[in-house]
Design an enzyme around this catalytic site. Structure first.
Site, mmCIF file in Angstrom:
data_model
loop_
_atom_site.group_PDB
_atom_site.id
_atom_site.type_symbol
_atom_site.label_atom_id
_atom_site.label_comp_id
_atom_site.label_asym_id
_atom_site.label_seq_id
_atom_site.Cartn_x
_atom_site.Cartn_y
_atom_site.Cartn_z
ATOM 1 N N ALA A 11 0.964 -1.169 0.045
ATOM 2 C CA ALA A 11 -0.179 -0.148 0.173
ATOM 3 C C ALA A 11 0.905 1.282 -0.201
ATOM 4 C CB ALA A 11 -0.807 -0.081 1.127
ATOM 5 N N GLY A 12 1.770 1.265 -0.641
ATOM 6 C CA GLY A 12 2.805 2.182 -0.906
ATOM 7 C C GLY A 12 2.281 3.188 -2.015
ATOM 8 N N GLN A 13 3.336 3.773 -2.663
ATOM 9 C CA GLN A 13 3.125 4.713 -3.611
ATOM 10 C C GLN A 13 2.174 4.238 -4.786
ATOM 11 O OE1 GLN A 13 3.444 7.871 -2.676
ATOM 12 N NE2 GLN A 13 5.483 8.664 -3.144
ATOM 13 N N ASP A 34 -0.809 -4.619 3.440
ATOM 14 C CA ASP A 34 0.603 -4.238 3.884
ATOM 15 C C ASP A 34 1.076 -4.439 5.195
ATOM 16 O OD1 ASP A 34 2.403 -1.627 2.052
ATOM 17 O OD2 ASP A 34 3.074 -2.350 4.003
ATOM 18 N N ARG A 89 17.732 -1.677 -10.609
ATOM 19 C CA ARG A 89 16.775 -2.498 -10.242
ATOM 20 C C ARG A 89 17.295 -3.664 -9.640
ATOM 21 N NH1 ARG A 89 15.185 -0.352 -15.052
ATOM 22 N NH2 ARG A 89 13.468 0.836 -15.243
ATOM 23 N N ILE A 119 4.434 -6.127 -9.776
ATOM 24 C CA ILE A 119 5.233 -5.119 -10.370
ATOM 25 C C ILE A 119 6.430 -4.771 -9.783
ATOM 26 C CG2 ILE A 119 4.654 -2.426 -10.513
ATOM 27 C CD1 ILE A 119 1.998 -2.437 -10.554
ATOM 28 N N THR A 120 6.480 -5.624 -8.643
ATOM 29 C CA THR A 120 7.948 -5.363 -7.784
ATOM 30 C C THR A 120 9.138 -5.629 -8.741
ATOM 31 O OG1 THR A 120 6.828 -6.104 -5.788
ATOM 32 C CG2 THR A 120 9.159 -6.260 -5.615
ATOM 33 N N HIS A 176 12.814 -5.873 -18.326
ATOM 34 C CA HIS A 176 12.404 -4.583 -17.739
ATOM 35 C C HIS A 176 13.883 -4.094 -17.059
ATOM 36 C CE1 HIS A 176 10.344 -0.888 -16.245
ATOM 37 N NE2 HIS A 176 10.694 -1.291 -14.986
HETATM 38 P P1 A3D Z 1 6.817 1.880 -1.943
HETATM 39 O O1 A3D Z 1 6.081 3.246 -1.755
HETATM 40 O O2 A3D Z 1 8.008 1.832 -0.988
HETATM 41 O O3 A3D Z 1 5.669 0.792 -1.293
HETATM 42 C C1 A3D Z 1 5.923 -0.481 -1.189
HETATM 43 C C2 A3D Z 1 5.059 -0.963 0.016
HETATM 44 O O4 A3D Z 1 5.576 -2.330 -0.082
HETATM 45 C C3 A3D Z 1 5.549 -0.383 1.356
HETATM 46 O O5 A3D Z 1 4.304 0.330 1.904
HETATM 47 C C4 A3D Z 1 5.892 -1.505 2.210
HETATM 48 O O6 A3D Z 1 5.488 -1.372 3.646
HETATM 49 C C5 A3D Z 1 5.293 -2.689 1.606
HETATM 50 N N1 A3D Z 1 5.807 -4.078 1.902
HETATM 51 C C6 A3D Z 1 7.319 -4.202 2.065
HETATM 52 N N2 A3D Z 1 7.508 -5.396 2.571
HETATM 53 C C7 A3D Z 1 6.154 -6.112 2.415
HETATM 54 C C8 A3D Z 1 5.621 -7.131 2.584
HETATM 55 N N3 A3D Z 1 6.537 -8.387 2.925
HETATM 56 N N4 A3D Z 1 4.447 -7.666 2.473
HETATM 57 C C9 A3D Z 1 3.684 -6.719 2.121
HETATM 58 N N5 A3D Z 1 3.664 -5.417 2.115
HETATM 59 C C10 A3D Z 1 5.393 -4.925 2.002
HETATM 60 O O7 A3D Z 1 7.202 1.513 -3.278
HETATM 61 P P2 A3D Z 1 6.388 1.737 -4.510
HETATM 62 O O8 A3D Z 1 5.110 1.535 -4.389
HETATM 63 O O9 A3D Z 1 6.955 3.138 -5.135
HETATM 64 O O10 A3D Z 1 7.233 0.476 -5.629
HETATM 65 C C11 A3D Z 1 6.800 -0.730 -5.203
HETATM 66 C C12 A3D Z 1 7.633 -1.866 -6.054
HETATM 67 O O11 A3D Z 1 7.429 -1.535 -7.494
HETATM 68 C C13 A3D Z 1 9.216 -1.562 -6.042
HETATM 69 O O12 A3D Z 1 9.901 -2.676 -6.081
HETATM 70 C C14 A3D Z 1 9.327 -0.783 -7.364
HETATM 71 O O13 A3D Z 1 10.993 -0.922 -7.823
HETATM 72 C C15 A3D Z 1 8.734 -1.470 -8.243
HETATM 73 N N6 A3D Z 1 8.378 -0.590 -9.516
HETATM 74 C C16 A3D Z 1 8.426 -1.393 -10.518
HETATM 75 C C17 A3D Z 1 8.137 -0.753 -11.782
HETATM 76 C C18 A3D Z 1 7.911 -1.611 -13.046
HETATM 77 O O14 A3D Z 1 7.775 -1.103 -14.153
HETATM 78 C C19 A3D Z 1 8.135 -2.986 -12.866
HETATM 79 C C20 A3D Z 1 7.890 0.684 -11.776
HETATM 80 C C21 A3D Z 1 7.982 1.311 -10.666
HETATM 81 C C22 A3D Z 1 8.139 0.756 -9.553
#
Ligand code: A3D
Length: 320
Positions: A11-13, A34, A89, A119-120, A176
């Site tokens: 539930a992050g960004q 989350d 990445r 997406i991770t 990617h």
């Molecule tokens: P962020 O805002 O940090 O959100 C990630 C969330 O995951 C946080 O709220 C954490 O508390 C939660 N989290 C951590 N560990 C766990 C767990 N074990 N179980 C459940 N929740 C957990 O990150 P974001 O939302 O900006 O990005 C999330 C992911 O997407 C990252 O790995 C980025 O690298 C990836 N991402 C991928 C792309 C692609 O195009 C593939 C683009 C942008 C970001």
């Protein structure tokens, strides 16, 4: 007919933006999960309170227990850590692999019939690990990257040609990473392939090469601006397009990280290719002919995905 249920793991960004878009589009009821206590609950409540203003009908709840995702039709996984400036990445691999193992177990237990979108990052390796730990059939789990990479490519091309983004289609293959393969001859403006636009003087090969390079580094460009995280609006929009195609059986042709079993000469690996997404999940993998240059770039990209998967297997041999 019952509403669909969409579970967002993380539930992050991106997770918060996914919830917002899914609610605005009334794709179904939404569960934000989350491990951080309070974050999913707070975001769900804030978004639910925007419902009367927007007029959407969707329930939003936040949870810290996997039981809340029970029976989800779609699960979108963003759990893990994002990049910071100076990180690739691939630097995320060790941390996010452990997260995928926990998330896979939760999905296996509570949402084994869902269509899962990962997406991770590092994307192609994490979706591979998630499929292994969730034990889902390959057609029910894909990675989101190509929709985003091709959207970036389309945006840059539309700016270059000063035409609507609606009339630009773009084609991106491979993993990617910085060696993804944006294809010029399969990308068009209103059906006119990019090499033909060079021929008629709309642009030059050098300018197209620069756009390809900017597309490859598109994620890093945003990380460098934001400094504390990575892109989230366009990534969320991309995954929502994939979820919508599944839920509405639209059969859209979208570039996704899909498990290849011989297609493109690749076995047992998730790599970005065009696929048809409908009610059965990945209904078809579109296999196009690559020219020798594209083949060489594709093979290089596949080799780096394979390297990451081997690194996952070395960390956790049980996944192999
Ligand atoms: P962020 O805002 O940090 O959100 C990630 C969330 O995951 C946080 O709220 C954490 O508390 C939660 N989290 C951590 N560990 C766990 C767990 N074990 N179980 C459940 N929740 C957990 O990150 P974001 O939302 O900006 O990005 C999330 C992911 O997407 C990252 O790995 C980025 O690298 C990836 N991402 C991928 C792309 C692609 O195009 C593939 C683009 C942008 C970001």
């Amino acid at each position: 007919m019952a509403r669909s249920k969409i579970a967002l793991i993380g539930a992050g960004q991106i997770g918060g933006t996914l919830a917002h878009l899914a609610a605005l589009k009334e794709l179904g009821d939404i569960v934000l999960f989350d491990i951080a206590e309070g974050t999913p609950q707070g975001k769900a409540l804030d978004l639910a309170e925007s419902g009367p203003i927007h007029g959407f009908n969707a329930s939003l709840v936040g949870a810290n227990a996997y039981s809340a995702i029970a029976g989800a039709d779609v699960v979108i996984v963003t759990a893990g850590v994002p990049r910071k400036p100076g990180m690739s990445r691939d630097d995320l691999l060790g941390i996010n692999l452990k997260v995928m193992e926990a998330v896979g177990e939760g999905i296996r237990q509570y949402a084994a019939d869902a269509f899962v979108i990962c997406i991770t990052n590092p994307l192609d390796a994490m979706v591979w690990a998630l499929q292994k730990s969730a034990k889902l059939p390959a057609q029910k789990i894909v990675g989101m990257a190509g929709v985003l990479d091709s959207a970036r490519f389309r945006h840059f091309l539309a700016e270059e040609f000063k035409v609507s983004v609606e009339d630009v289609t773009a084609f991106v293959l491979g993993g990617h990473g910085d060696d993804m393969v944006p294809s010029l001859r399969y990308s068009t403006v209103a059906g006119i392939p990019l090499p033909d636009l060079v021929d008629i003087g709309w642009t030059t090969q050098a300018r197209l090469d620069a756009i390809v390079e900017r597309t490859r580094k598109g994620g890093g460009e945003i990380v460098n601006f934001l400094k504390t995280g990575s892109a989230f609006y366009a990534p969320a929009a991309s995954a929502i397009a994939m979820a919508e195609s599944y839920l509405k059986d639209k059969r859209r042709v979208l570039p996704c990280a899909a498990k290849l079993n011989g297609e493109y000469g690749v076995d047992n690996l998730y790599v970005g290719v065009p696929v048809v997404i409908g009610a059965d999940g990945v209904e078809r993998i579109v296999e196009v002919k690559l020219d020798p240059t594209e083949r060489q770039m594709f093979d290089k990209s596949v080799a780096s995905v394979r390297g990451l998967v081997e690194a996952c297997k070395a960390i956790n041999p049980a996944l192999a």
